[in-house]
Scaffold this motif. Structure first.
Motif, PDB file in Angstrom:
ATOM      1  N   TRP A 165      -1.359   1.011  -5.242  1.00 45.26           N
ATOM      2  CA  TRP A 165      -0.950  -0.271  -4.679  1.00 45.26           C
ATOM      3  C   TRP A 165       0.090  -0.922  -5.572  1.00 45.26           C
ATOM      4  O   TRP A 165       0.084  -0.749  -6.778  1.00 45.26           O
TER       5      TRP A 165
ATOM      6  N   GLY B 290      -3.138   5.992  -0.108  1.00 47.22           N
ATOM      7  CA  GLY B 290      -4.542   5.634   0.098  1.00 47.22           C
ATOM      8  C   GLY B 290      -4.665   4.485   1.082  1.00 47.22           C
ATOM      9  O   GLY B 290      -3.870   4.359   2.006  1.00 47.22           O
ATOM     10  N   GLU B 291      -5.645   3.630   0.815  1.00 45.68           N
ATOM     11  CA  GLU B 291      -5.951   2.558   1.757  1.00 45.68           C
ATOM     12  C   GLU B 291      -6.337   1.292   1.001  1.00 45.68           C
ATOM     13  O   GLU B 291      -6.945   1.346  -0.057  1.00 45.68           O
ATOM     14  N   PHE B 292      -5.973   0.147   1.559  1.00 39.40           N
ATOM     15  CA  PHE B 292      -6.367  -1.160   1.031  1.00 39.40           C
ATOM     16  C   PHE B 292      -6.592  -2.086   2.211  1.00 39.40           C
ATOM     17  O   PHE B 292      -5.701  -2.253   3.050  1.00 39.40           O
ATOM     18  N   GLU B 293      -7.783  -2.685   2.290  1.00 38.12           N
ATOM     19  CA  GLU B 293      -8.127  -3.586   3.403  1.00 38.12           C
ATOM     20  C   GLU B 293      -7.859  -2.935   4.765  1.00 38.12           C
ATOM     21  O   GLU B 293      -7.293  -3.557   5.664  1.00 38.12           O
ATOM     22  N   LYS B 294      -8.210  -1.656   4.889  1.00 37.83           N
ATOM     23  CA  LYS B 294      -8.070  -0.869   6.122  1.00 37.83           C
ATOM     24  C   LYS B 294      -6.617  -0.592   6.522  1.00 37.83           C
ATOM     25  O   LYS B 294      -6.339  -0.192   7.640  1.00 37.83           O
ATOM     26  N   VAL B 295      -5.673  -0.804   5.599  1.00 38.29           N
ATOM     27  CA  VAL B 295      -4.262  -0.498   5.837  1.00 38.29           C
ATOM     28  C   VAL B 295      -3.923   0.743   5.026  1.00 38.29           C
ATOM     29  O   VAL B 295      -4.201   0.798   3.824  1.00 38.29           O
ATOM     30  N   LYS B 296      -3.335   1.750   5.658  1.00 35.01           N
ATOM     31  CA  LYS B 296      -3.030   3.013   4.990  1.00 35.01           C
ATOM     32  C   LYS B 296      -1.583   3.060   4.533  1.00 35.01           C
ATOM     33  O   LYS B 296      -0.686   2.620   5.239  1.00 35.01           O
ATOM     34  N   GLY B 297      -1.376   3.644   3.343  1.00 35.49           N
ATOM     35  CA  GLY B 297      -0.036   3.824   2.804  1.00 35.49           C
ATOM     36  C   GLY B 297       0.613   5.090   3.327  1.00 35.49           C
ATOM     37  O   GLY B 297      -0.071   6.018   3.770  1.00 35.49           O
TER      38      GLY B 297
ATOM     39  N   GLU C 135      -5.587   6.045  -4.532  1.00 35.89           N
ATOM     40  CA  GLU C 135      -5.077   4.790  -4.001  1.00 35.89           C
ATOM     41  C   GLU C 135      -4.036   4.247  -4.957  1.00 35.89           C
ATOM     42  O   GLU C 135      -4.286   4.121  -6.158  1.00 35.89           O
TER      43      GLU C 135
ATOM     44  N   VAL D   6       0.859  -1.178   0.000  1.00 36.31           N
ATOM     45  CA  VAL D   6       0.000   0.000   0.000  1.00 36.31           C
ATOM     46  C   VAL D   6       0.903   1.238   0.000  1.00 36.31           C
ATOM     47  O   VAL D   6       1.561   1.533   0.990  1.00 36.31           O
TER      48      VAL D   6
END
Length: 75
Positions: free
Chosen positions: A64, A46-53, A62, A43
């Motif tokens: 990824w 942004g965010e993916f599966e509630k994990v922030k970059g 976002e 990440v």
């Protein structure tokens, strides 16, 4: 991996000049995607599966770095 992100900024925003962010792999959180532990997503912004970059952006985007096995896809 090196990525350059450019994003439009509204004129009404008195934002400072563009800056450089050093987002290296060791600071990028990784989300496992299943599939024998080899499929994963880093990440960056942004965010993916509630994990922030770690990258800061003006507009919500976002970014990824997904690693999938050949012939596989994600939705």
């Amino acid at each position: 991996m090196v990525a350059a992100l450019g994003e439009p900024c509204p004129r009404s925003s008195r934002r400072p000049l563009p800056g450089y962010q050093d987002v290296v792999g060791s600071r990028t959180p990784v989300v496992p995607l299943g599939g024998r532990g080899r499929e994963r997503s880093g990440v960056i912004a942004g965010e993916f599966e509630k994990v922030k970059g770690p990258a800061r952006t003006f507009t919500p985007i976002e970014v990824w770095d997904m690693r999938l096995r050949a012939g596989k896809s994600r939705t």
